[in-house]
Design an enzyme around this catalytic site. Structure first.
Site, mmCIF file in Angstrom:
data_model
loop_
_atom_site.group_PDB
_atom_site.id
_atom_site.type_symbol
_atom_site.label_atom_id
_atom_site.label_comp_id
_atom_site.label_asym_id
_atom_site.label_seq_id
_atom_site.Cartn_x
_atom_site.Cartn_y
_atom_site.Cartn_z
ATOM 1 C CD GLU A 106 -2.839 -1.247 2.418
ATOM 2 O OE1 GLU A 106 -2.703 -0.408 3.316
ATOM 3 O OE2 GLU A 106 -3.705 -2.128 2.443
ATOM 4 C CD GLU A 142 -4.660 -8.006 1.739
ATOM 5 O OE1 GLU A 142 -5.540 -7.306 2.280
ATOM 6 O OE2 GLU A 142 -3.439 -7.766 1.848
HETATM 7 C C1 XIL Z 1 -6.383 -6.534 8.327
HETATM 8 C C2 XIL Z 1 -6.643 -7.733 9.222
HETATM 9 O O1 XIL Z 1 -7.510 -8.623 8.550
HETATM 10 C C3 XIL Z 1 -7.247 -7.294 10.535
HETATM 11 O O2 XIL Z 1 -7.344 -8.395 11.439
HETATM 12 C C4 XIL Z 1 -6.403 -6.185 11.166
HETATM 13 O O3 XIL Z 1 -7.055 -5.699 12.323
HETATM 14 C C5 XIL Z 1 -6.164 -5.050 10.191
HETATM 15 O O4 XIL Z 1 -5.602 -5.555 8.995
HETATM 16 N N1 XIL Z 1 -5.110 -4.742 3.720
HETATM 17 C C6 XIL Z 1 -4.074 -5.540 4.165
HETATM 18 C C7 XIL Z 1 -4.298 -6.456 5.311
HETATM 19 O O5 XIL Z 1 -3.007 -5.575 3.537
HETATM 20 O O6 XIL Z 1 -3.140 -6.664 6.065
HETATM 21 C C8 XIL Z 1 -5.430 -5.967 6.193
HETATM 22 O O7 XIL Z 1 -5.665 -6.959 7.192
HETATM 23 C C9 XIL Z 1 -6.664 -5.676 5.379
HETATM 24 C C10 XIL Z 1 -6.396 -4.617 4.344
#
Ligand code: XIL
Length: 367
Positions: free
Chosen positions: A154, A259
């Site tokens: 990101e 994701e």
């Molecule tokens: C999220 C997790 O799923 C949560 O448990 C945590 O509280 C916050 O992060 N983008 C990403 C992930 O790259 O690491 C994030 O994961 C969601 C958005």
């Protein structure tokens, strides 16, 4: 005698049926897609430690790739300047080995979920030292043990420019290339990826392509780009996704959906950003399906997954992995983000680990 035999046979058979745990009848995602791409999931600590009996059976049967949902993030793995906590990450690596699941390390450099000692750090030399030590220590420890790394997560704004962050501010715009250079040296056997959300959107995609070209022009290795895929079931940008697969593959790298989840709840800003720092207040109106998902939404979700997997299959070979952000709906971060306490339904298994119609649709594409 005969009656006795038949009765005992019936008893034994029904016992076997009732004691059947999850997974013996359900089709397998990873097997169905074995000639196409890896199928991954995000794992939390309970799942890594095999404390949940259903997940223990389900995960190795359904998935051949895994990304730690939180336990390799800097705030967990690097809690003090000189202090690392490798306990759960080591367990994850052992878990992957035991079940033949490829581990994607997530993530080396990210502005969110940083350790407390990094908050408000002003001194550029200290940030540089943290950056170097963190990548060297973590990436070297898991060289040959993880399959891949999300080296940087990101780094971009929605318009494709570099996001303002502690790393951009203190190290300058080359920090992304430098992160890959350090990761390559420390973890030469791992695949190295750049990961972001909304990088299928044209402006952000253009910025992402420029960033990748810059890394390549510096003679530094980058093997793939991750598109997170936190979309809404009612608004999946299929055209942008397809164009992105094509455009990114022209750079000679793999494309992954890293994701994936399809939210069904209203978004307070009517947008698709996935910035973990965004928050909004709870109202009942924003939590419309607390007592169950209506059929119309279930159908939408199913169709969304079907459309997406059709597209992924069209580009198998370029798309090398599709990872869901969680195993079942109960685990999903979308129950707590960006509004705490909601009930979302974004994955293929429900809260009881039962496969949903969307699961059947994804499997059916391969029948
Ligand atoms: C999220 C997790 O799923 C949560 O448990 C945590 O509280 C916050 O992060 N983008 C990403 C992930 O790259 O690491 C994030 O994961 C969601 C958005």
């Amino acid at each position: 005698m005969r009656t006795y035999k038949i009765t005992s046979l019936l008893v034994i058979t029904s016992l076997a049926l009732f004691s059947r745990s999850y997974g013996q009848k359900t089709a397998s995602l990873k097997d169905s897609y074995k000639n196409d791409f890896l199928i991954g999931t995000a794992l939390n600590a309970t799942q890594i430690e095999e404390k949940d009996p259903t997940a223990k059976v389900l995960i190795p049967k359904q998935f051949n790739a895994a990304t730690p949902e939180n336990i390799m993030k800097a705030e967990v793995i690097h809690p003090g300047w000189d202090k690392y906590n490798f306990d759960l990450a080591d367990k994850l690596v052992a878990y992957g080995k035991k079940y033949n699941i490829r581990i994607n390390g997530h993530t080396l450099i990210w502005h969110s979920q940083l350790p407390a000692f990094m908050h408000g750090m002003q001194d550029a030399d200290s940030v540089k030292q943290y950056f170097t030590n963190h990548i060297k220590t973590v990436a070297a420890r898991y060289n040959g043990k993880v399959f891949s790394w999300d080296v940087v997560n990101e780094a971009l704004n929605e318009d494709g420019t570099l996001r303002k962050s502690i790393f951009a501010d203190k190290l300058g715009p080359d920090f992304v290339t430098e992160a890959f250079r350090l990761a390559q040296a420390a973890s030469p056997d791992a695949q190295l990826y750049y990961n972001d959300y909304n990088n299928e959107q044209p402006a952000k995609r253009a910025g992402c392509i420029a960033l990748i070209k810059k890394i390549q022009a510096a003679g530094v290795r980058i093997d793939g780009v991750g598109i997170q895929g936190h979309w809404r079931a009612s608004n999946i940008p299929l055209k942008d996704i397809e164009e992105s697969i094509v455009e990114y593959s022209k750079l000679g790298i793999k494309v992954m959906f890293t994701e994936l989840d399809l939210g069904v709840l209203p978004n307070p800003w009517d947008g698709d950003a996935a910035d973990v720092n965004m928050k909004a207040t709870y109202t009942a109106k924003m939590n419309p399906y607390a007592n169950g998902l209506p059929d119309s939404m279930q159908v939408k979700l199913t169709k969304g997954y079907e459309d997406l997997f059709k597209l992924f299959l069209k580009y198998k070979g370029t798309v090398s992995r599709v990872t869901f952000w969680g195993v079942n709906d109960g685990q999903s971060w979308l129950n707590g983000w960006p509004i705490k306490g909601r009930t979302n339904y974004p994955l293929l298994f429900d809260r009881n680990y039962q496969p949903k119609p969307a699961f059947d649709a994804v499997i059916a594409l391969k029948k």
